[in-house]
Design a protein around this motif. Structure first.
Motif, PDB file in Angstrom:
ATOM      1  N   MET A  97       0.870  -0.616  -0.313  1.00  0.00           N
ATOM      2  CA  MET A  97      -0.181  -0.119   0.181  1.00  0.00           C
ATOM      3  C   MET A  97       0.901   1.084  -0.197  1.00  0.00           C
ATOM      4  O   MET A  97       1.958   1.496   1.068  1.00  0.00           O
ATOM      5  CB  MET A  97      -1.150  -0.183   1.066  1.00  0.00           C
ATOM      6  CG  MET A  97      -2.065   1.183   1.005  1.00  0.00           C
ATOM      7  SD  MET A  97      -3.490   0.946   1.797  1.00  0.00           S
ATOM      8  CE  MET A  97      -3.218   0.940   3.763  1.00  0.00           C
ATOM      9  N   ARG A  98       0.708   1.444  -0.619  1.00  0.00           N
ATOM     10  CA  ARG A  98       1.485   3.397  -0.543  1.00  0.00           C
ATOM     11  C   ARG A  98       0.539   4.147  -0.629  1.00  0.00           C
ATOM     12  O   ARG A  98      -0.577   4.682  -1.022  1.00  0.00           O
ATOM     13  CB  ARG A  98       2.049   3.171  -2.398  1.00  0.00           C
ATOM     14  CG  ARG A  98       3.230   2.116  -3.451  1.00  0.00           C
ATOM     15  CD  ARG A  98       4.281   2.448  -1.997  1.00  0.00           C
ATOM     16  NE  ARG A  98       5.003   0.882  -2.510  1.00  0.00           N
ATOM     17  CZ  ARG A  98       6.157   1.072  -2.205  1.00  0.00           C
ATOM     18  NH1 ARG A  98       7.505   1.763  -1.946  1.00  0.00           N
ATOM     19  NH2 ARG A  98       6.733   0.347  -2.659  1.00  0.00           N
TER      20      ARG A  98
ATOM     21  N   TYR B  35       4.463   0.553   9.243  1.00  0.00           N
ATOM     22  CA  TYR B  35       4.911   1.380   8.006  1.00  0.00           C
ATOM     23  C   TYR B  35       5.603   2.519   9.227  1.00  0.00           C
ATOM     24  O   TYR B  35       5.742   2.376  10.245  1.00  0.00           O
ATOM     25  CB  TYR B  35       3.017   1.780   7.678  1.00  0.00           C
ATOM     26  CG  TYR B  35       2.905   1.542   6.532  1.00  0.00           C
ATOM     27  CD1 TYR B  35       1.596  -0.175   7.566  1.00  0.00           C
ATOM     28  CD2 TYR B  35       2.277   1.480   5.444  1.00  0.00           C
ATOM     29  CE1 TYR B  35       1.107  -0.329   6.379  1.00  0.00           C
ATOM     30  CE2 TYR B  35       1.969   1.601   4.647  1.00  0.00           C
ATOM     31  CZ  TYR B  35       0.722  -0.120   5.477  1.00  0.00           C
ATOM     32  OH  TYR B  35       0.078  -1.024   4.521  1.00  0.00           O
ATOM     33  N   GLN B  37       6.228   6.403   9.578  1.00  0.00           N
ATOM     34  CA  GLN B  37       5.562   7.948   9.069  1.00  0.00           C
ATOM     35  C   GLN B  37       6.625   9.368  10.338  1.00  0.00           C
ATOM     36  O   GLN B  37       7.279   9.962  11.135  1.00  0.00           O
ATOM     37  CB  GLN B  37       4.324   8.187   9.840  1.00  0.00           C
ATOM     38  CG  GLN B  37       3.865   9.565   8.962  1.00  0.00           C
ATOM     39  CD  GLN B  37       2.483  10.054   9.804  1.00  0.00           C
ATOM     40  OE1 GLN B  37       1.934   9.486  11.289  1.00  0.00           O
ATOM     41  NE2 GLN B  37       1.793  10.721   8.360  1.00  0.00           N
ATOM     42  N   VAL B  43       2.768   8.819   5.683  1.00  0.00           N
ATOM     43  CA  VAL B  43       2.991   7.685   6.034  1.00  0.00           C
ATOM     44  C   VAL B  43       3.874   6.651   4.912  1.00  0.00           C
ATOM     45  O   VAL B  43       3.337   6.527   3.568  1.00  0.00           O
ATOM     46  CB  VAL B  43       1.587   6.425   6.158  1.00  0.00           C
ATOM     47  CG1 VAL B  43       1.709   4.988   6.613  1.00  0.00           C
ATOM     48  CG2 VAL B  43       0.774   7.471   7.117  1.00  0.00           C
ATOM     49  N   PHE B  45       4.935   3.143   3.556  1.00  0.00           N
ATOM     50  CA  PHE B  45       5.548   1.532   3.647  1.00  0.00           C
ATOM     51  C   PHE B  45       6.258   0.590   3.584  1.00  0.00           C
ATOM     52  O   PHE B  45       7.320   1.410   2.841  1.00  0.00           O
ATOM     53  CB  PHE B  45       4.842   0.594   2.260  1.00  0.00           C
ATOM     54  CG  PHE B  45       5.305  -0.472   2.291  1.00  0.00           C
ATOM     55  CD1 PHE B  45       4.801  -1.548   1.514  1.00  0.00           C
ATOM     56  CD2 PHE B  45       3.949  -1.959   2.823  1.00  0.00           C
ATOM     57  CE1 PHE B  45       5.926  -2.408   1.314  1.00  0.00           C
ATOM     58  CE2 PHE B  45       3.919  -3.017   2.631  1.00  0.00           C
ATOM     59  CZ  PHE B  45       5.143  -3.853   1.791  1.00  0.00           C
ATOM     60  N   GLU B  56       6.009  -8.780   0.210  1.00  0.00           N
ATOM     61  CA  GLU B  56       6.210  -7.384  -0.241  1.00  0.00           C
ATOM     62  C   GLU B  56       7.766  -6.431   0.711  1.00  0.00           C
ATOM     63  O   GLU B  56       7.329  -6.211   1.967  1.00  0.00           O
ATOM     64  CB  GLU B  56       5.155  -6.915  -0.672  1.00  0.00           C
ATOM     65  CG  GLU B  56       3.846  -7.448  -1.089  1.00  0.00           C
ATOM     66  CD  GLU B  56       4.821  -7.484  -3.247  1.00  0.00           C
ATOM     67  OE1 GLU B  56       4.159  -7.914  -3.816  1.00  0.00           O
ATOM     68  OE2 GLU B  56       5.853  -6.960  -3.565  1.00  0.00           O
ATOM     69  N   LYS B  57       8.249  -6.064   0.531  1.00  0.00           N
ATOM     70  CA  LYS B  57       8.991  -4.409   0.619  1.00  0.00           C
ATOM     71  C   LYS B  57       9.091  -3.925   0.194  1.00  0.00           C
ATOM     72  O   LYS B  57       9.456  -3.409  -0.867  1.00  0.00           O
ATOM     73  CB  LYS B  57       9.952  -5.673   1.146  1.00  0.00           C
ATOM     74  CG  LYS B  57      10.985  -5.714   0.670  1.00  0.00           C
ATOM     75  CD  LYS B  57      12.645  -7.053   1.017  1.00  0.00           C
ATOM     76  CE  LYS B  57      13.405  -6.851   0.189  1.00  0.00           C
ATOM     77  NZ  LYS B  57      14.815  -7.618   0.755  1.00  0.00           N
ATOM     78  N   SER B  58       9.301  -2.288   1.181  1.00  0.00           N
ATOM     79  CA  SER B  58       9.499  -1.467  -0.121  1.00  0.00           C
ATOM     80  C   SER B  58      11.182  -0.437  -0.427  1.00  0.00           C
ATOM     81  O   SER B  58      11.794  -1.678   0.211  1.00  0.00           O
ATOM     82  CB  SER B  58       8.974   0.198   0.164  1.00  0.00           C
ATOM     83  OG  SER B  58       9.628   0.161   1.555  1.00  0.00           O
ATOM     84  N   GLU B  59      11.717  -0.048  -1.072  1.00  0.00           N
ATOM     85  CA  GLU B  59      12.995  -0.112  -0.988  1.00  0.00           C
ATOM     86  C   GLU B  59      13.715   1.155  -0.059  1.00  0.00           C
ATOM     87  O   GLU B  59      14.925   0.858   0.610  1.00  0.00           O
ATOM     88  CB  GLU B  59      12.860   1.563  -2.011  1.00  0.00           C
ATOM     89  CG  GLU B  59      12.206   2.622  -1.915  1.00  0.00           C
ATOM     90  CD  GLU B  59      11.193   2.083  -2.597  1.00  0.00           C
ATOM     91  OE1 GLU B  59      10.210   1.453  -2.865  1.00  0.00           O
ATOM     92  OE2 GLU B  59       9.884   3.068  -2.590  1.00  0.00           O
TER      93      GLU B  59
END
Lengths: 109, 115
Positions: A97-98, B35, B37, B43, B45, B56-59
């Motif tokens: 979720m972005r 998350y 912030q 916010v 992820f 899943e993972k973000s950069e």
């Protein structure tokens, strides 16, 4: 990855007026679009969500519309009240979720 | 109504130290998230977790970060070698059964301050 743009960054309305917040997203695979309200120092709280197979959803004074072709979705709040004042975040999700950058809504009594 | 709970509410740590942020998701939920912030910002992820592994993972979620579900109730975020820029509010969230994009319920967050 998904990129969500949100406008405006700040919005001030008179009590009783309507407020509209708009978001665009980049990933056509996104299929879930929630809206969160965050009061100062508090957790984000889900206020309404919409899935990609639906064009519009309404819950009392709050409605959300989705245009998948144009990749944009909007939040509409009618008959605004001072307690609606908060930061509102849109989000788009396809497994991760972005969030948009947020809109600070101020409702003046 | 069931809630996601996070501890501690505020964590102050010296730069370079390791921190562990703890979360107890809603009991029948199957998907868990972290998350971040930064003050006054959106916010962001970090990671999602399902069936005892990262989905899943973000950069942002690089080798400095790790997640674990050490038992049937806790979900933790570990940050190694903390940096000043790790200072932020960290939110845990969980969502229910079925497809991953069920509504996510957020905890109250842990405010992490790196000195």
């Amino acid at each position: 990855g998904e990129n969500v743009e949100q406008h405006p960054s700040t919005l001030s309305v008179q009590e009783g007026d309507s407020a509209v917040i708009k978001c665009t997203y980049s990933d056509s695979a996104s299929n879930y679009f929630p809206w969160y309200k965050q009061e100062l120092g508090k957790r984000p709280q889900l206020i309404i969500d919409i899935r990609s197979n639906v064009g519009e959803k309404k819950d009392q004074r709050i409605a959300v519309t989705l245009n998948k072709t144009a990749k944009h979705f909007s939040l509409h709040i009618t008959e605004t009240q001072p307690e609606d004042s908060a930061v509102y975040f849109c989000a788009a999700s396809n497994n991760d979720m972005r969030f948009g950058a947020g809109t600070r809504l101020t409702v003046k009594p | 109504e069931p809630e996601v709970t996070q501890t501690p509410s505020h964590q102050v740590t010296q730069m370079g130290q390791e921190v562990i942020l703890r979360c107890v998701p809603i009991s029948n939920h199957l998907y868990f998230y972290w998350y971040r912030q930064i003050l006054g910002q959106k916010v962001e992820f970090l990671v999602s977790f399902y069936n005892n592994e990262i989905s899943e993972k973000s950069e942002i979620f690089d080798d400095q970060f790790s997640v674990e579900r050490p038992d049937g109730s806790n979900f933790t975020l570990k940050i190694r070698s903390t940096k000043l820029e790790d200072s932020a509010m960290y939110f845990c969230a969980s969502s229910g059964q079925g497809e991953m994009d069920q509504p996510q319920h957020f905890g109250d967050g842990t405010r992490l301050s790196i000195l």
